[in-house]
Design a protein around this motif. Structure first.
Motif, PDB file in Angstrom:
ATOM      1  N   GLN A  49       0.876  -1.269   0.041  1.00  0.00           N
ATOM      2  CA  GLN A  49      -0.078  -0.024   0.070  1.00  0.00           C
ATOM      3  C   GLN A  49       0.898   1.274  -0.085  1.00  0.00           C
ATOM      4  O   GLN A  49       0.514   2.240  -0.738  1.00  0.00           O
ATOM      5  CB  GLN A  49      -0.864  -0.137   1.082  1.00  0.00           C
ATOM      6  CG  GLN A  49      -1.935  -1.150   1.172  1.00  0.00           C
ATOM      7  CD  GLN A  49      -2.854  -1.098   2.425  1.00  0.00           C
ATOM      8  OE1 GLN A  49      -3.898  -0.488   2.441  1.00  0.00           O
ATOM      9  NE2 GLN A  49      -2.579  -1.903   3.331  1.00  0.00           N
ATOM     10  N   LEU A  50       1.958   1.154   0.694  1.00  0.00           N
ATOM     11  CA  LEU A  50       2.780   2.412   0.747  1.00  0.00           C
ATOM     12  C   LEU A  50       3.690   2.517  -0.574  1.00  0.00           C
ATOM     13  O   LEU A  50       3.740   3.883  -1.001  1.00  0.00           O
ATOM     14  CB  LEU A  50       3.830   2.359   1.945  1.00  0.00           C
ATOM     15  CG  LEU A  50       3.101   2.337   3.356  1.00  0.00           C
ATOM     16  CD1 LEU A  50       4.199   1.971   4.505  1.00  0.00           C
ATOM     17  CD2 LEU A  50       2.408   3.518   3.557  1.00  0.00           C
ATOM     18  N   ALA A  51       3.940   1.883  -1.239  1.00  0.00           N
ATOM     19  CA  ALA A  51       4.459   1.707  -2.474  1.00  0.00           C
ATOM     20  C   ALA A  51       3.609   2.156  -3.556  1.00  0.00           C
ATOM     21  O   ALA A  51       3.978   3.098  -4.483  1.00  0.00           O
ATOM     22  CB  ALA A  51       5.141   0.285  -2.938  1.00  0.00           C
ATOM     23  N   THR A  52       2.160   1.660  -3.645  1.00  0.00           N
ATOM     24  CA  THR A  52       1.283   2.179  -4.638  1.00  0.00           C
ATOM     25  C   THR A  52       0.369   3.025  -4.412  1.00  0.00           C
ATOM     26  O   THR A  52      -0.316   3.651  -5.156  1.00  0.00           O
ATOM     27  CB  THR A  52       0.660   0.829  -4.998  1.00  0.00           C
ATOM     28  OG1 THR A  52      -0.282   0.177  -3.843  1.00  0.00           O
ATOM     29  CG2 THR A  52       1.267  -0.506  -5.444  1.00  0.00           C
ATOM     30  N   GLY A  53       0.468   3.465  -3.158  1.00  0.00           N
ATOM     31  CA  GLY A  53      -0.608   4.650  -2.566  1.00  0.00           C
ATOM     32  C   GLY A  53      -2.158   4.295  -2.797  1.00  0.00           C
ATOM     33  O   GLY A  53      -3.041   4.805  -2.811  1.00  0.00           O
ATOM     34  N   VAL A  54      -2.553   2.730  -2.894  1.00  0.00           N
ATOM     35  CA  VAL A  54      -3.628   2.353  -2.969  1.00  0.00           C
ATOM     36  C   VAL A  54      -3.941   1.425  -1.752  1.00  0.00           C
ATOM     37  O   VAL A  54      -3.321   0.335  -1.477  1.00  0.00           O
ATOM     38  CB  VAL A  54      -3.851   1.416  -4.277  1.00  0.00           C
ATOM     39  CG1 VAL A  54      -5.009   0.900  -4.499  1.00  0.00           C
ATOM     40  CG2 VAL A  54      -3.466   2.358  -5.399  1.00  0.00           C
ATOM     41  N   GLY A  55      -5.114   1.469  -1.087  1.00  0.00           N
ATOM     42  CA  GLY A  55      -5.751   0.514  -0.163  1.00  0.00           C
ATOM     43  C   GLY A  55      -6.285   1.201   0.870  1.00  0.00           C
ATOM     44  O   GLY A  55      -6.075   2.306   1.140  1.00  0.00           O
ATOM     45  N   PRO A  56      -6.921   0.454   1.868  1.00  0.00           N
ATOM     46  CA  PRO A  56      -7.497   1.002   3.271  1.00  0.00           C
ATOM     47  C   PRO A  56      -6.824   1.731   3.977  1.00  0.00           C
ATOM     48  O   PRO A  56      -7.165   2.544   4.595  1.00  0.00           O
ATOM     49  CB  PRO A  56      -8.167  -0.295   3.597  1.00  0.00           C
ATOM     50  CG  PRO A  56      -7.542  -1.445   3.045  1.00  0.00           C
ATOM     51  CD  PRO A  56      -7.040  -1.108   1.876  1.00  0.00           C
ATOM     52  N   LEU A  57      -5.343   1.178   4.137  1.00  0.00           N
ATOM     53  CA  LEU A  57      -4.446   1.984   5.223  1.00  0.00           C
ATOM     54  C   LEU A  57      -4.372   3.317   4.448  1.00  0.00           C
ATOM     55  O   LEU A  57      -4.358   4.201   5.519  1.00  0.00           O
ATOM     56  CB  LEU A  57      -3.106   1.284   5.032  1.00  0.00           C
ATOM     57  CG  LEU A  57      -1.780   1.946   5.493  1.00  0.00           C
ATOM     58  CD1 LEU A  57      -2.064   2.029   7.089  1.00  0.00           C
ATOM     59  CD2 LEU A  57      -0.690   1.280   5.376  1.00  0.00           C
ATOM     60  N   VAL A  58      -3.932   3.579   3.103  1.00  0.00           N
ATOM     61  CA  VAL A  58      -3.949   4.881   2.892  1.00  0.00           C
ATOM     62  C   VAL A  58      -5.110   5.812   2.895  1.00  0.00           C
ATOM     63  O   VAL A  58      -4.923   6.894   3.646  1.00  0.00           O
ATOM     64  CB  VAL A  58      -3.629   4.911   1.340  1.00  0.00           C
ATOM     65  CG1 VAL A  58      -3.492   6.286   0.904  1.00  0.00           C
ATOM     66  CG2 VAL A  58      -2.101   4.287   0.996  1.00  0.00           C
ATOM     67  N   VAL A  59      -6.265   5.150   2.919  1.00  0.00           N
ATOM     68  CA  VAL A  59      -7.446   6.029   3.158  1.00  0.00           C
ATOM     69  C   VAL A  59      -7.760   6.537   4.598  1.00  0.00           C
ATOM     70  O   VAL A  59      -8.001   7.327   4.881  1.00  0.00           O
ATOM     71  CB  VAL A  59      -8.789   5.236   2.633  1.00  0.00           C
ATOM     72  CG1 VAL A  59     -10.184   5.861   2.827  1.00  0.00           C
ATOM     73  CG2 VAL A  59      -8.787   5.154   1.100  1.00  0.00           C
ATOM     74  N   CYS A  60      -7.361   5.264   5.555  1.00  0.00           N
ATOM     75  CA  CYS A  60      -7.575   5.524   6.902  1.00  0.00           C
ATOM     76  C   CYS A  60      -6.765   6.572   7.467  1.00  0.00           C
ATOM     77  O   CYS A  60      -7.111   7.353   8.097  1.00  0.00           O
ATOM     78  CB  CYS A  60      -7.532   4.046   7.475  1.00  0.00           C
ATOM     79  SG  CYS A  60      -7.892   3.944   9.420  1.00  0.00           S
ATOM     80  N   MET A  61      -5.474   6.454   6.951  1.00  0.00           N
ATOM     81  CA  MET A  61      -4.575   7.468   7.487  1.00  0.00           C
ATOM     82  C   MET A  61      -4.828   8.861   7.120  1.00  0.00           C
ATOM     83  O   MET A  61      -4.736  10.010   7.817  1.00  0.00           O
ATOM     84  CB  MET A  61      -3.150   7.052   7.262  1.00  0.00           C
ATOM     85  CG  MET A  61      -1.973   7.859   7.665  1.00  0.00           C
ATOM     86  SD  MET A  61      -0.275   7.349   7.709  1.00  0.00           S
ATOM     87  CE  MET A  61      -0.202   5.951   8.776  1.00  0.00           C
ATOM     88  N   ASP A  62      -5.093   9.232   5.696  1.00  0.00           N
ATOM     89  CA  ASP A  62      -5.570  10.409   5.409  1.00  0.00           C
ATOM     90  C   ASP A  62      -6.749  11.073   5.701  1.00  0.00           C
ATOM     91  O   ASP A  62      -7.044  12.193   5.874  1.00  0.00           O
ATOM     92  CB  ASP A  62      -5.253  10.281   3.683  1.00  0.00           C
ATOM     93  CG  ASP A  62      -3.956  10.074   3.120  1.00  0.00           C
ATOM     94  OD1 ASP A  62      -2.860  10.233   3.955  1.00  0.00           O
ATOM     95  OD2 ASP A  62      -3.750   9.683   1.978  1.00  0.00           O
ATOM     96  N   GLY A  63      -7.572  10.060   5.712  1.00  0.00           N
ATOM     97  CA  GLY A  63      -9.372  10.617   6.159  1.00  0.00           C
ATOM     98  C   GLY A  63      -9.643  10.316   7.478  1.00  0.00           C
ATOM     99  O   GLY A  63     -10.670  10.793   7.804  1.00  0.00           O
ATOM    100  N   ARG A  64      -8.733   9.865   8.394  1.00  0.00           N
ATOM    101  CA  ARG A  64      -8.971   9.495   9.485  1.00  0.00           C
ATOM    102  C   ARG A  64     -10.311   8.938   9.817  1.00  0.00           C
ATOM    103  O   ARG A  64     -11.039   9.228  10.773  1.00  0.00           O
ATOM    104  CB  ARG A  64      -9.063  10.851  10.659  1.00  0.00           C
ATOM    105  CG  ARG A  64      -7.583  11.683  10.452  1.00  0.00           C
ATOM    106  CD  ARG A  64      -7.759  12.823  11.267  1.00  0.00           C
ATOM    107  NE  ARG A  64      -6.605  13.878  11.458  1.00  0.00           N
ATOM    108  CZ  ARG A  64      -6.387  15.066  11.867  1.00  0.00           C
ATOM    109  NH1 ARG A  64      -7.603  15.377  12.524  1.00  0.00           N
ATOM    110  NH2 ARG A  64      -5.472  15.661  11.788  1.00  0.00           N
TER     111      ARG A  64
END
Length: 205
Positions: A49-64
């Motif tokens: 997810q960190l490499a592609t910027g895609v996935g729930p982790l990215v949405v969770c961290m950015d959108g709280r």
């Protein structure tokens, strides 16, 4: 910091019906860190997810916002992520944000090999754990930053002492010399001080 984060993920395994857990923390001025996971499977999911910027982790961290994926096999939001997660044997995912009123601290990720593993009770417990974890992590980070600041101050003080003795400067003038070298060389003041202490010479500009 490392001990605090590891305690969070270890406790998550006991408090919730999950097979794996991990924490990703937002780094100051850089990409998120992955300080603790209970299994390499989580590290693989996070790294993807960190490499592609895609996935729930990215949405969770950015959108709280909490992201629940009851069954990865039937979730169409992130196809590439879902393919990777299924390959690793995970069917259910629950990502809970770790954040204060000031900023996002990170994400607590919970993973299960079973589909529909996390019900309302599990999510409620995850939020309670996340709130406690946020306080613990924020405190640990402040203490770590304070230690770094104290160490830097000691180094600068030692470097000033060297300049004061060698060139018969007062403390204000010695500090200005260090500061000028730091600015002209585009090197952090702490690093200029460390170089002077190690070599007894100011770094080349």
């Amino acid at each position: 910091m490392e001990e605090t984060v590891q305690a969070v993920v270890d406790f998550a395994l006991h408090a919730l019906t999950c097979d794996y857990a991990g924490v990703a923390l937002r780094a100051i001025g850089g990409r998120p860190d992955i300080p603790a996971v209970t299994d390499p499977v989580v590290a693989g999911i996070y790294s993807f997810q960190l490499a592609t910027g895609v996935g729930p982790l990215v949405v969770c961290m950015d959108g709280r916002t909490t992201i629940s994926v009851p069954d990865v096999a039937h979730d169409a939001r992130w196809p590439r992520w879902a393919e990777e997660v299924l390959r690793l044997g995970v069917r259910s995912v629950l990502d809970v944000p770790l954040w204060t009123t000031a900023d996002a601290v990170g994400v607590l990720g919970l993973y299960s090999k079973r589909d529909n593993a996390f019900g309302p009770d599990d999510e409620a417990v995850a939020h309670i754990l996340a709130r406690h974890a946020t306080v613990a992590l924020a405190t640990a980070r402040r203490e770590e930053n304070l230690r770094v600041a104290v160490d830097a101050r000691k180094l600068i003080g030692q470097a000033m002492g060297i300049l004061m003795e060698r060139y018969d400067l007062d403390s204000d003038r010695a500090f200005q010399v260090l500061k000028r070298y730091s600015q002209d060389s585009n090197i952090k003041l702490r690093e200029v001080a460390q170089s002077l202490i190690n070599s007894r010479h100011l770094p080349d500009r």
